[in-house]
Enzyme design. Structure first.
Site, short mmCIF file in Angstrom:
data_model
loop_
_atom_site.label_atom_id
_atom_site.label_comp_id
_atom_site.label_asym_id
_atom_site.label_seq_id
_atom_site.Cartn_x
_atom_site.Cartn_y
_atom_site.Cartn_z
N ASP A 86 5.01 -1.04 -1.76
CA ASP A 86 3.84 -0.31 -2.25
C ASP A 86 3.13 -1.09 -3.37
OD1 ASP A 86 2.05 1.71 -2.26
OD2 ASP A 86 3.37 3.19 -3.16
N ASN B 31 0.01 -2.87 -2.87
CA ASN B 31 -0.89 -3.95 -2.42
C ASN B 31 -2.33 -3.68 -2.82
OD1 ASN B 31 1.29 -5.09 -1.15
ND2 ASN B 31 0.68 -4.50 0.92
N HIS C 31 -3.10 -6.63 0.98
CA HIS C 31 -2.13 -6.53 2.08
C HIS C 31 -1.71 -7.92 2.56
CE1 HIS C 31 -2.39 -2.29 2.12
NE2 HIS C 31 -3.62 -2.22 2.60
N TRP D 22 -1.88 6.47 9.18
CA TRP D 22 -3.02 6.60 10.11
C TRP D 22 -4.19 7.30 9.45
CZ3 TRP D 22 -3.11 3.92 14.45
CH2 TRP D 22 -1.89 3.55 15.04
N LEU E 124 21.07 -12.28 9.63
CA LEU E 124 20.43 -11.19 8.89
C LEU E 124 19.67 -10.31 9.89
CD1 LEU E 124 18.72 -11.42 5.48
CD2 LEU E 124 17.40 -10.39 7.29
N ARG F 56 11.72 0.91 -4.21
CA ARG F 56 10.30 1.22 -4.05
C ARG F 56 9.51 0.53 -5.15
NH1 ARG F 56 7.04 6.33 -1.84
NH2 ARG F 56 5.01 5.38 -2.10
N LEU G 180 10.28 9.34 -1.75
CA LEU G 180 10.90 8.68 -0.60
C LEU G 180 9.86 8.45 0.50
CD1 LEU G 180 13.71 7.76 0.31
CD2 LEU G 180 14.16 10.07 1.11
C1 IPE Z 1 0.96 -1.16 0.72
O1 IPE Z 1 0.44 -0.72 -0.46
C2 IPE Z 1 1.42 -0.09 1.68
C3 IPE Z 1 0.99 -0.29 3.09
C4 IPE Z 1 0.63 0.73 3.84
C5 IPE Z 1 0.99 -1.61 3.70
P1 IPE Z 1 -0.73 0.33 -0.63
O2 IPE Z 1 -1.82 0.06 0.34
O3 IPE Z 1 -0.15 1.72 -0.58
O4 IPE Z 1 -1.22 0.00 -2.10
P2 IPE Z 1 -1.71 1.00 -3.24
O5 IPE Z 1 -0.70 2.10 -3.35
O6 IPE Z 1 -3.07 1.49 -2.84
O7 IPE Z 1 -1.73 0.13 -4.46
MG MG Z 2 0.43 3.12 -1.95
#
Ligand code: IPE
Ligand code: MG
Length: 221
Positions: free
Chosen positions: A2, A4, A19, A51, A113, A166, A173
């Site tokens: 989370d 990005n 992303h 989505w 892995l 996270r 979660l």
């Molecule tokens: C990446 O981060 C999660 C994905 C769905 C790839 P976010 O897109 O949730 O980034 P924030 O929370 O807006 O910073």
């Molecule tokens: Mg996010």
């Protein structure tokens, strides 16, 4: 994975560049996982809830994932990584599903892995899908126990989660591996995913091992 979007915003960049940076970062984190001797990694890339994001962002994400598969799978394969997909394949673009399936086939005998890609994944959907399959196979209700149920989840054959990390500071979660995290240690960091590097991973692993040591003292292990 989370943060990005916020990572990009702070740099005045479009979210999709965040992303991209996040996807680049997974290579670095996976390498570090290998160095720390981690045997199974699950990356939560796209949830059943994602989505609801703007169509452009969703399509952009799919494109980024396709590129990442093309670029990364040959090296992952050389390094003995086995890829698995956790999630539903319906609604995903055919081209992406084909790439995921090909990567799974190519790497199926690797054992250094296991890399689970949770993509179009939801923990509740997984439990619903398992239940549907159990019923469709006509399993005797009396034969259903936790061990049997686990075998119908996307993670069939894999152990429960030890550590859940996270990034991006959230404390939820978010429908991730609901069944498998029953006893997982939870670690959260404000660091955005694109900045989560080897040193950050080491911090999480240290926190995990210290908690485990404490637990060991308590239960006399
Ligand atoms: C990446 O981060 C999660 C994905 C769905 C790839 P976010 O897109 O949730 O980034 P924030 O929370 O807006 O910073
Ligand atoms: Mg996010």
């Amino acid at each position: 994975m989370d943060g990005n979007g916020r990572w990009a915003k702070e740099r005045g960049l479009p979210r999709l560049l965040g992303h991209r940076a996040g996807t680049e970062n997974t290579r670095r984190v996976l390498r570090a996982c290998g160095e720390f001797g981690i045997e199974i990694v699950t990356l939560y890339g796209f949830s059943t809830e994602n989505w609801q994001r703007p169509k452009g962002e969703v399509e952009g994400l799919f494109g980024i994932f396709e590129d990442a598969i093309d670029r990364e799978v040959p090296e992952l394969h050389r390094n003995g990584v086995r890829l698995r997909h956790l999630g539903r394949t319906d609604k995903l673009p055919d081209r992406l599903v084909k790439k995921i399936e090909d990567a799974m086939k190519l790497t199926k005998d690797n054992d250094r892995l296991i890399l689970n890609l949770a993509f179009n994944y939801g923990g509740r959907a997984e439990i619903v899908d398992a239940t549907r399959r159990i019923i469709a196979e006509g399993i005797d209700p009396a034969a259903i126990d936790e061990e049997l149920f686990s075998r119908y989840l996307y993670t069939a054959g894999l152990p429960d989660l030890d550590l859940f990390i996270r990034t991006g500071g959230e404390m939820r979660l978010s429908n991730f591996l609901l069944w498998q995290t029953a006893y997982a240690e939870y670690y959260t960091t404000p660091t955005y995913w694109p900045d989560f590097d080897k040193a950050e991973l080491e911090k999480a692993l240290l926190a995990y091992s210290q908690r485990k040591l404490k637990l060991g003292e308590l239960i006399g292990e």
